[in-house]
Design a protein around this motif. Structure first.
Motif, mmCIF file in Angstrom:
data_model
loop_
_atom_site.group_PDB
_atom_site.id
_atom_site.type_symbol
_atom_site.label_atom_id
_atom_site.label_comp_id
_atom_site.label_asym_id
_atom_site.label_seq_id
_atom_site.Cartn_x
_atom_site.Cartn_y
_atom_site.Cartn_z
ATOM 1 N N LYS A 463 45.430 47.514 40.879
ATOM 2 C CA LYS A 463 44.011 47.698 41.139
ATOM 3 C C LYS A 463 43.734 47.193 42.549
ATOM 4 C CE LYS A 463 42.407 47.243 36.350
ATOM 5 N NZ LYS A 463 41.544 46.471 35.401
ATOM 6 N N HIS A 465 41.227 45.720 45.452
ATOM 7 C CA HIS A 465 40.051 44.845 45.503
ATOM 8 C C HIS A 465 39.647 44.586 46.954
ATOM 9 C CE1 HIS A 465 40.543 43.588 41.223
ATOM 10 N NE2 HIS A 465 41.816 43.803 41.492
ATOM 11 N N ILE A 467 37.921 41.514 48.830
ATOM 12 C CA ILE A 467 37.631 40.110 48.570
ATOM 13 C C ILE A 467 36.853 39.530 49.749
ATOM 14 C CG2 ILE A 467 38.629 37.857 48.020
ATOM 15 C CD1 ILE A 467 41.136 39.333 47.083
#
Length: 471
Positions: A463, A465, A467
């Motif tokens: 997955k 992401h 951040i």
């Protein structure tokens, strides 16, 4: 199809790897090409490129080139492309140019799998930083001020955290997670693009081609080590114990696995009564009887064992073993030592690091992306016939000729029977799990009669992401 994105330039160009393929579980190979971000036919530049990155102005490329031209060199770092800054006997990966353009960072995989060090060199190739070792190491990016390298790594296990290290060597943990966390890029404002990764290696067994597969995995990261010639046993290893491999023996009937303790299985003895296991961390070779009896440990003090596959075996008389290893600061080679102990004797010259055939007469080794066979008693070194590029042998004849061949990067994998005399090949079967989601490779071992096989699959589920807030 078959393309992998390596980098994006400030001039809206894509650096791509075409015909990208995994020649091992972690290290790809392909043809470097440039393509406009808006689309268009890629312009091919260089073969055998594994990783690449653009300089900040988009004018220059740093690349990691896979090379097998010399036994002592597996990869080299070039910056700009064509100018070698660093050559290594190890696998190199994840090259990144600093925003200032003065330094290049990469990962140097000094041990098996994805273990290794974070390395930074300057424009002349001088080493500025080497930080490690890490038991698992993937992903790399520079901080916006060029004062830190951010990477995914784990000191002892196989679940890397997001870490940072300064050019002076000061290391810190930025973000820890219960899954693997690998950085891809840092924005100028400090946002991080990273992936969480669920990685597992599973082991399956199948007898006849039409029979259902049987899952023989021990834990989440199970590696096949060997299958007995009659197909009744498989030996496997699992590295989910803080980075130390555990060895198991399991009946292909599906009975629970028997733990043999630390180690990586290499193969069964020709008579099928002994399993040969390597313990790289000791280092030692352990001979486990199949059935009742005590194991025999042969210590290899003063040696390093770097290979996870075909690193040791019993010679035909059962009184001696062979192993692949190196003494400190020396190139690897193949050695022989008595089961009762004693001083190892070299079987090959330095740099010829291969495995001994079942008949004990020859050594098979890799060079120039090909397999070669060398008689131990002396004689002509000749190529192993019948293997195509990126193929491996799922079973061998006693004298070192491929019997069944396949490719690692296919799923399902096509297996061919190869006539060792004529080179003629015949399709046998396809093997692979019923669920192929995220599967990046299938590696099989077959019995000499072709009726049974054990195969492992490498599976990545990720997955992506974004951040924020890391400092």
């Amino acid at each position: 199809p078959g393309a992998n994105l390596l980098a994006v330039s400030a001039k809206s160009q894509l650096a791509l790897s075409l015909q990208n393929r995994l020649t091992s579980a972690f290290f790809p190979r392909g043809t470097l090409a440039l393509a406009p971000f808006a689309g268009g036919t890629p312009h091919e530049l260089d073969p055998d490129v594994a990783f690449a990155d653009f300089s900040r102005d988009g004018e220059k490329l740093a690349i990691i080139r896979r090379t097998d031209k010399l036994p002592s060199i597996k990869a080299q770092l070039e910056y700009p492309s064509g100018t070698a800054l660093h050559k290594s006997a190890n696998q190199l990966s994840h090259v990144r140019i600093s925003p200032t353009g003065e330094h290049v960072a990469f990962l140097d995989h000094t041990g098996p799998g994805d273990t290794g060090d974070v390395v930074v060199v300057d424009r002349s190739g001088k080493s500025i930083l080497r930080k490690g070792p890490f038991s698992t190491l993937e992903g790399l990016a520079w901080s916006p001020r060029s004062d830190e390298v951010w990477f995914g790594g784990d000191r002892a296990g196989n679940r890397p955290s997001l870490r940072a290290v300064t050019l002076g060597g000061r290391e810190r943990v930025l973000l820890a997670a219960p899954v693997q966390l690998l950085p891809h890029d840092l924005a100028p404002d400090g946002r991080v693009l990273a992936s969480t990764v669920e990685h597992q290696v599973r082991l399956f067994y199948r007898s006849e081609a039409a029979s259902p597969e049987r899952d023989l995995s021990a834990q989440a990261d199970t590696m096949v080590g060997a299958i007995s010639s009659d197909g009744s046993w498989v030996a496997l290893a699992d590295d989910s114990f803080n980075g130390v491999f555990q060895c198991y023996l399991r009946s292909t009937s599906g009975a629970p696995p028997v733990s043999l303790g630390p180690g990586i299985p290499m193969g069964f003895a020709p008579d099928g009564r002994t399993l040969v296991v390597v313990r790289p961390e000791v280092p030692a070779v352990v001979l486990h009887p199949i059935g009742p009896g005590q194991a025999t440990t042969i210590r290899l003090d003063g040696f390093e064992i770097g290979s996870l596959f075909r690193a040791a075996g019993l010679l035909p008389d059962g009184k001696a073993i062979w192993f692949r290893g190196n003494q400190p600061s020396r190139p690897p080679r193949t050695w022989e030592v008595a089961v009762s102990g004693g001083k190892p004797r070299p079987l090959t010259t330095e740099g010829v690091n291969g495995w001994v055939t079942v008949d004990g007469a020859s050594v098979v080794f890799s060079q120039d992306s090909k397999q070669w066979i060398q008689p131990i008693a002396g004689g002509e070194v000749r190529p192993v016939g019948g293997l195509l590029e990126d193929e491996y042998a799922a079973a061998w004849t006693a004298d070192g000729k491929p019997l069944f061949v396949s490719r690692y990067d296919e799923c399902p994998a096509k297996v061919y029977r190869l006539d060792p005399k004529t080179g003629r090949r015949e399709f046998v079967r396809e093997i692979g799990p019923s669920d192929s989601t995220g599967v990046q490779g299938v590696f099989a071992m077959m019995t000499p009669d072709g009726k049974a096989c054990a195969y492992m699959v490498t599976q990545w589920l990720t997955k992506l992401h974004l951040i924020e807030g890391l400092r």
